[in-house]
Design a protein around this motif. Sequence first.
Motif, PDB file in Angstrom:
ATOM      1  N   ARG A  74       0.480 -15.259  12.692  1.00  9.33           N
ATOM      2  CA  ARG A  74       0.710 -15.216  11.245  1.00  9.33           C
ATOM      3  C   ARG A  74       1.736 -16.265  10.836  1.00  9.33           C
ATOM      4  N   ASN A  75       2.794 -16.363  11.621  1.00  9.11           N
ATOM      5  CA  ASN A  75       3.820 -17.376  11.319  1.00  9.11           C
ATOM      6  C   ASN A  75       3.234 -18.775  11.281  1.00  9.11           C
ATOM      7  N   ALA A  76       2.273 -19.043  12.176  1.00  7.98           N
ATOM      8  CA  ALA A  76       1.670 -20.377  12.231  1.00  7.98           C
ATOM      9  C   ALA A  76       0.934 -20.697  10.948  1.00  7.98           C
ATOM     10  N   GLY A  77       0.415 -19.690  10.276  1.00 13.51           N
ATOM     11  CA  GLY A  77      -0.321 -19.938   9.050  1.00 13.51           C
ATOM     12  C   GLY A  77       0.560 -20.124   7.837  1.00 13.51           C
ATOM     13  N   ILE A  78       1.775 -19.564   7.844  1.00  9.28           N
ATOM     14  CA  ILE A  78       2.627 -19.587   6.655  1.00  9.28           C
ATOM     15  C   ILE A  78       2.957 -21.013   6.186  1.00  9.28           C
ATOM     16  N   PRO A  79       3.339 -21.964   7.071  1.00 14.01           N
ATOM     17  CA  PRO A  79       3.680 -23.311   6.572  1.00 14.01           C
ATOM     18  C   PRO A  79       2.516 -24.032   5.892  1.00 14.01           C
ATOM     19  N   HIS A  80       1.295 -23.623   6.180  1.00 20.13           N
ATOM     20  CA  HIS A  80       0.121 -24.263   5.574  1.00 20.13           C
ATOM     21  C   HIS A  80      -0.273 -23.620   4.244  1.00 20.13           C
ATOM     22  N   ALA A  81       0.392 -22.534   3.897  1.00 19.55           N
ATOM     23  CA  ALA A  81       0.039 -21.806   2.676  1.00 19.55           C
ATOM     24  C   ALA A  81       0.601 -22.503   1.451  1.00 19.55           C
ATOM     25  N   THR A  82      -0.206 -22.591   0.411  1.00 22.28           N
ATOM     26  CA  THR A  82       0.226 -23.178  -0.863  1.00 22.28           C
ATOM     27  C   THR A  82       0.077 -22.203  -2.024  1.00 22.28           C
TER      28      THR A  82
END
Length: 735
Positions: A74-82
């Motif tokens: 889940r953490n890996a996806g957070i920086p890509h979230a806009t």
Amino acid sequence: MPRFSVIVPCYQVQAFLPECLDSVLQQSFGDFELIAVDDCSPDGCGAILDEYAARDPRVTVLHLPENAGLGRARNAGIPHATGDYLFFLDSDDTLTPGALRSIADRLTESTDPDVLVFDYARTYWWGGTRRNVLAHILAEAGAETFTAAGRPEILDLLMVVWNKVYRRGFVAENGFVFPPGYYEDTPWTFPVLLSARRIAALDRICLNYRQRRQGSILSTTSRKHFDIHDQYERVFAFVGQRPELAGWRPYLHRKMGEHCLDILAKPDRLPPADKAEFFRRTAELFRRHRPQGARVDGEVAVLEGSWTGYRLRRQTARAGREAARRAGQARRAAGVRARAGWASLHARRPLDPHLVVYSASSHQGLIGDPAAVYAAAREVAPQLRGVWVVRDAETAAGLPAGVEHVIVGSRRYLEVTARAAFFVNDVNWPGTLAKRPGSVHIHTHQSTPLKYLGADLLDKPGARLGFDVPQMLRRADRWDYSLVANRHSELVWERAFPCHFTSVRTGSPRNDVLVNGGTGDFRERHGIPADHTVVLYAPTRRDYRRSGHVDRIDLARFAADLGEGHTLVVRLHPSLANGPARGLGLTELDRRRIVVDATGEPGAAEVLLAADVLVTDYSGVMFDYANLDRPIVVHADDRPAYTASRGTYLDITAEPPGHVSSSYRELARLFESGAWRDEESARLRAEFRARFCEFDDGRAAERVVRTLLLGEPMPDAESARIPGQAAAPDTLAST
């Protein structure tokens, strides 16, 4: 910038992943991005994700080089979230239809809170569905935003990440991340909810929480369950760094103890050899984080002692439960014997010719045909004593003042059912009720039959799921009279219930109020303007779906398409009133005044009287509503599936009470054009009324009382004969 960033971590879920992704991508609300994280899954998850990304630009796929675990994926996806909001969706769960639209609308209504908590339902591998048992917390939260301090009960909900959406800016400002290991939701959810300045609730089922047959990761036997200690250490560290949260330490201390003891008590969580160590580590953590002066009592007090003491307490508790179970069995057996003796004693006494016992819809109170007969009896034959059977004390409390009643199974119930000369019900009485010679059972039914019933269900295995047809017929053998509103009903009941009863052409007592132009305060109670056109949507249940509920119409869209000056009222099938169906959007739409939910109304008459037009599918309510001579629209978009699964006695689309639509577009056009109330609609309705409202003349309840309870001939009735009466042109029965 999209409204939502839906982050889906994936690991060994290839069998469930397409359904999860489809549930997101097929949402009616499309302003989102889907960030799928392949956590180095050894199965086909990565390829499935790549296929979806190639077809839909809203899908972004991250392939992790090594397995990181659920939290770090889940953490890996957070920086890509806009997106404005983060939505963490597990890859074996699914969104319900319309979920994102409802969440988006609630966020707008509550002016972008830090966190929005919504409801979910557990869906089981065998087809069952069960709503969150604490759903009432969301309903009670109301429309305003709040903090955890203002509504601490919000922390009693399941400590998971996926029943909430989070404002991305709020997450970034506080640096929230998921830790590694099991129970990673715990050190996320507590800090998030305790830090949020504005929390909103949505009383709607937005997610189906899949319960796999083999269980989840947290149901496996492993030493990884020891991770719970580290996760609570993180929670206490978070609170310890924030003095303003110090008041939560006693709550968290108890919560931690309860959570760990729950894991320890489960037989399939920890290897037996590791349980003593788990207890000791839990007890050490419990003592170390005990707030000064905090009171320790209840279940968690065992953590103040030793492992030996815990085991002894568990063994004592098991022995106590076993002893209580045996004692309970003995009490129940003695109770059965006592009740049988009590019933037998009163069965030796003569029948009371003035005692009439009533029940409706499995003892749900004063409703339907039995209620109409009861009211007529009080007026026409006050010498008759009417006693109602209700299912529990709560139902009894809802009865009007002065209504005599007994609770099913009680001693008084056994007494009155042993002595009564007459029984009036719209469903079968329990199998334990013995019919005494000389007693008269009057079966009113609940509607004109459209769908297969009784013996006709024998070749419809899907429709009779949960029904024991032979048992149903044995109970119907107690009927003496079967009330009918038309010749169609008469033929169907005699075919579907091949028993020795007499059909009586009385009409339907519940419809007297419709025929006689009754009124009600439904509009006023629900704040419906007097000049509004009320459109009642009343669908029936679906036997091809285990839950019985299928959303055939987007209710919010239908209400909007009806336009100004219209109010959409929705009444689901009574069997769905207490299940998850209303939580799939209807309750929330009612709260927001988009529609009026009339499912919980105890009787249908006031709802029907308030409606200017009925939209239904295969519901028997159309036969009752036709007595009002108001427009009816049949929306039969799934007729082949419905008739194949349940079976119908007539093709309602070929012999309709009004216009028929086979798609939502056709339904909307009927109302947009005004055709729903044109001359053709009136012609169809007149033919339908002539056939199916044949014996409904506004005097049905009085006719039942005079003819069946008092034994009087009834003027102006159908020419037939009731056994025991001389043949005459003014009697009612047809054998």
